[in-house]
Design a protein around this motif. Structure first.
Motif, mmCIF file in Angstrom:
data_model
loop_
_atom_site.group_PDB
_atom_site.id
_atom_site.type_symbol
_atom_site.label_atom_id
_atom_site.label_comp_id
_atom_site.label_asym_id
_atom_site.label_seq_id
_atom_site.Cartn_x
_atom_site.Cartn_y
_atom_site.Cartn_z
ATOM 1 N N UNK A 1 0.793 -1.222 0.000
ATOM 2 C CA UNK A 1 0.000 0.000 0.000
ATOM 3 C C UNK A 1 0.824 1.270 0.000
ATOM 4 N N UNK A 2 2.032 1.187 0.537
ATOM 5 C CA UNK A 2 2.784 2.421 0.722
ATOM 6 C C UNK A 2 3.177 3.101 -0.582
ATOM 7 N N UNK A 3 3.301 2.327 -1.648
ATOM 8 C CA UNK A 3 3.689 2.949 -2.915
ATOM 9 C C UNK A 3 2.638 3.952 -3.356
ATOM 10 N N UNK A 4 1.372 3.597 -3.145
ATOM 11 C CA UNK A 4 0.296 4.484 -3.576
ATOM 12 C C UNK A 4 0.358 5.816 -2.868
ATOM 13 N N UNK A 5 0.581 5.775 -1.559
ATOM 14 C CA UNK A 5 0.653 7.024 -0.824
ATOM 15 C C UNK A 5 1.891 7.807 -1.215
ATOM 16 N N UNK A 6 2.988 7.091 -1.453
ATOM 17 C CA UNK A 6 4.202 7.800 -1.876
ATOM 18 C C UNK A 6 3.939 8.536 -3.177
ATOM 19 N N UNK A 7 3.318 7.839 -4.139
ATOM 20 C CA UNK A 7 3.079 8.454 -5.440
ATOM 21 C C UNK A 7 2.110 9.615 -5.304
ATOM 22 N N UNK A 8 1.025 9.403 -4.533
ATOM 23 C CA UNK A 8 0.009 10.451 -4.510
ATOM 24 C C UNK A 8 0.400 11.613 -3.617
ATOM 25 N N UNK A 9 1.122 11.348 -2.525
ATOM 26 C CA UNK A 9 1.404 12.424 -1.577
ATOM 27 C C UNK A 9 2.823 12.974 -1.714
ATOM 28 N N UNK A 10 3.822 12.093 -1.595
ATOM 29 C CA UNK A 10 5.197 12.603 -1.552
ATOM 30 C C UNK A 10 5.589 13.175 -2.908
ATOM 31 N N UNK A 11 5.264 12.460 -3.975
ATOM 32 C CA UNK A 11 5.619 12.986 -5.296
ATOM 33 C C UNK A 11 4.804 14.231 -5.624
ATOM 34 N N UNK A 12 3.623 14.364 -5.037
ATOM 35 C CA UNK A 12 2.847 15.592 -5.217
ATOM 36 C C UNK A 12 3.578 16.770 -4.575
ATOM 37 N N UNK A 13 4.096 16.546 -3.363
ATOM 38 C CA UNK A 13 4.821 17.631 -2.692
ATOM 39 C C UNK A 13 6.079 18.002 -3.463
ATOM 40 N N UNK A 14 6.693 17.009 -4.114
ATOM 41 C CA UNK A 14 7.900 17.284 -4.902
ATOM 42 C C UNK A 14 7.563 17.844 -6.279
#
Lengths: 462, 375
Positions: free
Chosen positions: A94-107
């Motif tokens: 599941x963590x990949x989804x949050x990384x893509x949607x949240x962390x990459x959004x912030x970047x």
């Protein structure tokens, strides 16, 4: 303006995030048209297969609950077997989804737009799969509500100093927040679906789900702020969730678990495994749903780079774990680490190293990062390898701990394998259903980044 | 036109055209200006003069509330209401509360951001907004940008608004009436929602009724009760006589239960009280007397009992001269074997309890028949 792009040397011009002419209208016609069309036969075949797998798992769970968890291979001192391995595995996916949607959004990594929706959906489905395992692991799942701190007639409260209690809060928060984040992003897309669907039952459902979204400037003003805040919160959350999962191990005294590197090591592993799963699903979706112009090879290339990078971090973590064990001068720890690569389960340790560290090194070759066979091979290897990593950590450490008289060789039973199969069946069933009824690409986000979508940016491709 | 006009909506093809139209119409004061776009367009909020979203402040406050709530909750439980020492840490060690404080902070903040945006700031769900029934809506959620001149309650100069939007470059202009035309979706949605809710309520009620009728005395959570053990008066297939309760093995003597060798009261005179007259022994005797003797012999031992009238028996007055003259051993024998309608207490009381009761009876006798030297 256009001149900025053309004045750059060709090798510095970023590859476009979509191929062919993509306009806001054509995007809707391509992405939002799936619910309008009857699914192809192969979709039904796939769904029948995945639902069959799920049924096997569901029946075996019923069997387990009726009989007791003695039908699994768990036995002292290996009290955590497939149940906890699968839990950690799915939470990690599941963590990949949050990384893509949240962390990459912030970047501000714009390439995330086309794949974020699918990855977020996979997060939710993976957490649903993960949630099954602690529930059945407690043995009497109808009493699982005892995990929650509520005033009760027994006059007792849970122990808030236990990492297992932290886990209850972390996983439940993670599921709620992921669902909120996913739904928030879906609302404008559901409004698009509502307005293009012919009147009927489906239109009613989309109308209710989209809450009457109108896309007014005021709506967007608050929406963007909310999305940004959620991305920031989810970023902290995703790092905390797998850290808390790792505390289940690191806070104990079992040799091989009691290590300070566990939180970052678990988070890295989670993102690593999750990206591999996203690559597998995206390749299938891209080919079967003709989305090659929106999910380009550049997306997959970037995903594979993340896999390569996290694989190197995993390699570092393995080495650091081994170094810590050696440097500790602790004979129990030395023994456990020898067991990892040369004990009863030596093959599991080597599957881990081979699949997680060696296989992704293929991605150093740019051509292979864009080759379906290579990326599918690596992604499957990583999925298998990361599952075995949890096997190594849990089973090998537990099977031979401090007291040699209680050492025990753990072997799973067919029921264990059946429930694991069932969780995969559930996950892919949900993915298949999602792909047919909801917008699988965040169309509003892609539209906002299209050429000429923003005033003053005309002619600049992102 | 019979319906009052809600808004005049002009459609534009590019964000630049929309921004220019906003700049041209804003000083005109035709009505409230609102833009509708398929995706967030940069700079549109400044162009319309929208105020900054108050969401970050709300989220900050609720995040702090969540953190404090989680801390207070855990502290109260772990240090005040149910102190549990784990790993030798003091009950007030707050460091272990940090993970849950963080999670609850995220939970509160997330739901404030999500629901606060949707429900409070954007006032959704709003399924009957006039614009949702307009033909412009499907263009807006697809790829067109719209500028709406909306009525502020005191009527709208429709013609002027139409002219202004056309002059500003709108490719299409629509007049949206209020109330909306037959916006079937919201009516159908309400009908479906009402149907679903009604079915759910009826099903829940029926289910509860069936459950209560079919399983009226279903004992909740009896896992500790249902064990593979023998009940005291139950049966057992293990023993030959089929009974779960067993008699002692012949010839054995249980601790504190030495056999009493005498059958006649007089013979027991030879027994002397083996217990010293100490405080604990008298306390034990008092307890035994209170539990076993008091209901009939009375709290003073005078035979004025709680039960006698209904019971029909005549309990002995322990203060008669004959009773006071009895040797300890005979009183002991009466406790063991019973007398007249008094049952034997050989099973209920151990040796020490019986002798302690004898001491207590002696104390009662002396207290009720005190002499001058006792004072």
């Amino acid at each position: 303006m256009a001149t900025t792009t053309t004045s750059l040397p060709p090798e510095l011009v970023p590859e476009p995030l979509s191929t062919g002419p993509v306009t806001a209208g054509s995007l809707d016609d391509q992405v939002l048209a799936f619910p309008d069309r009857p699914p192809p036969l192969k979709w039904f075949v796939a769904l029948a297969f995945t639902l069959g797998c799920f049924a096997v798992g569901a029946l075996l769970i019923v069997y387990t609950i009726c009989t007791g968890i003695g039908v699994w291979g768990n036995n002292r001192p290996v009290f955590w077997g497939f149940d906890i391995i699968n839990f950690v595995f799915w939470i990690g996916i599941g963590h990949a989804g949050t990384l893509i949607s949240a962390i990459l959004f912030l970047f501000r990594a714009r390439w995330r737009n086309a794949i974020a929706r699918f990855a977020e959906a996979m997060t939710i489905f993976a957490v649903m799969c993960a949630g099954i395992f602690p529930l059945i692991h407690v043995g009497r799942p109808w009493l699982a509500f005892w995990l929650f701190p509520y005033p009760n007639q027994r006059g007792i409260w849970p122990n808030f100093r236990s990492p297992l209690m932290w886990d209850v809060f972390a996983v439940n928060t993670y599921f709620s927040v992921s669902l909120m984040f996913w739904y928030l992003g879906l609302v404008p897309d559901l409004a698009s679906l509502r307005d293009r669907t012919r009147p009927g039952f489906r239109k009613v459902i989309y109308a209710i789900l989209s809450l009457g979204w109108r896309g007014s400037a005021t709506h967007w003003l608050h929406f963007e702020k909310a999305y940004l805040l959620l991305a920031g919160l989810a970023t902290g959350l995703v790092l905390s969730v797998h850290s808390v999962v790792s505390f289940d191990f690191a806070v104990s005294l079992v040799p091989g678990w009691h290590m300070t590197i566990f939180p970052p090591y678990f988070v890295t592993g989670a993102i690593f495994a999750g990206f591999a799963m996203v690559v597998i699903v995206l390749v299938v979706v891209r080919e079967s749903m003709d989305l090659g112009n929106l999910i380009t090879l550049r997306h997959l290339d970037l995903m594979n780079k993340v896999i390569l990078g996290t694989s190197c971090l995993m390699g570092y973590s393995y080495l650091m774990e081994a170094f810590t064990a050696w440097y500790s001068m602790n004979p129990f720890l030395h023994h456990t680490f020898r067991q990892y690569v040369a004990g009863t389960y030596w093959w599991a340790g080597w599957i881990c190293i081979g699949c997680n560290i060696l296989a992704p090194q293929l991605f150093w070759v740019p051509k292979w990062r864009r080759s379906y066979p290579v990326m599918l091979f690596v992604a499957l290897a990583v999925t298998v390898g990361m599952w075995f990593e949890r096997f190594v950590i849990i089973v090998i450490s537990l099977s031979q701990d401090y007291l040699p008289s209680s050492w025990h060789v753990y072997w799973p039973t067919p029921v264990d394998f059946g429930i694991l199969l069932g969780s995969f069946g559930l996950f892919f069933s949900l993915v298949l259903l999602f792909a047919r009824v909801l917008p699988i690409i965040a169309t509003t986000e892609v539209k906002a980044a299209l050429q000429g979508a923003q005033p003053g940016h005309e002619g600049v491709a992102s | 036109m019979s319906d009052p006009v809600h808004a005049v909506v002009g459609l534009f093809e590019t964000p630049r055209a929309l921004l220019e139209a906003i700049a041209r119409l804003r000083p005109r004061g035709l009505g409230r200006l609102e833009a509708y776009t398929p995706y967030p367009v940069h700079g549109i909020d400044q162009a319309l003069g929208l105020r900054r979203s108050p969401l970050p402040g709300m989220v900050l406050v609720m995040g702090i509330v969540g953190t404090v709530t989680a801390f207070a909750f855990q502290y109260w439980i772990s240090a005040v209401d149910y102190p549990l020492i784990t790993g030798g840490k003091p009950a007030t060690s707050w460091q272990a509360f940090v993970p849950i404080m963080f999670e609850v902070m995220v939970l509160f903040a997330t739901f404030t951001a999500g629901l606060g945006m949707l429900l409070l700031l954007n006032r959704l769900p709003e399924l009957d907004h006039p614009l949702l029934g307009s033909s412009s809506m499907s263009a807006i959620t697809r790829d067109r940008l719209a500028l709406a001149v909306e009525s502020e309650g005191d009527g709208l100069d429709v013609a002027a608004a139409q002219r202004a939007l056309t002059e500003a470059g709108a490719v299409a202009v629509e007049v949206v009436a209020r109330p909306p035309g037959p916006y079937t979706v919201s009516i159908a949605a309400a009908a479906v929602a009402a149907l679903v809710a009604g079915v759910a309520v009826v099903a829940a009620g029926l289910g509860t009724w069936v459950a209560v009728k079919a399983f009226p005395a279903l004992p909740p959570m009896v896992h500790m009760l249902e064990q593979p053990r023998l009940s005291a008066q139950g049966g057992s297939g293990f023993f030959e006589d089929g009974r779960a309760a067993r008699l002692p093995v012949p010839g054995t003597v249980a601790r504190g239960r030495l056999p009493h060798p005498f059958t006649r009261q007089e013979e027991a005179s030879v027994l002397g009280n083996p217990l010293a007259r100490t405080g604990p022994v008298l306390a034990l005797g008092r307890r035994v007397y209170g539990e076993r003797c008091l209901v009939c012999h009375g709290s003073l031992g005078d035979g004025k009992a709680l039960l006698s009238a209904a019971y029909g028996a005549k309990p002995a007055n322990l203060h008669t001269a004959a009773a006071r003259a009895l040797p300890d051993g005979q009183i002991y024998h009466v406790i063991v074997a019973g007398k007249n309608s008094m049952p034997p207490y050989v099973r209920e009381l151990s040796q020490d309890e019986r002798w302690a009761a004898v001491h207590y009876v002696r104390a009662l006798q002396r207290a009720q028949n005190a002499e001058a030297r006792d004072f």
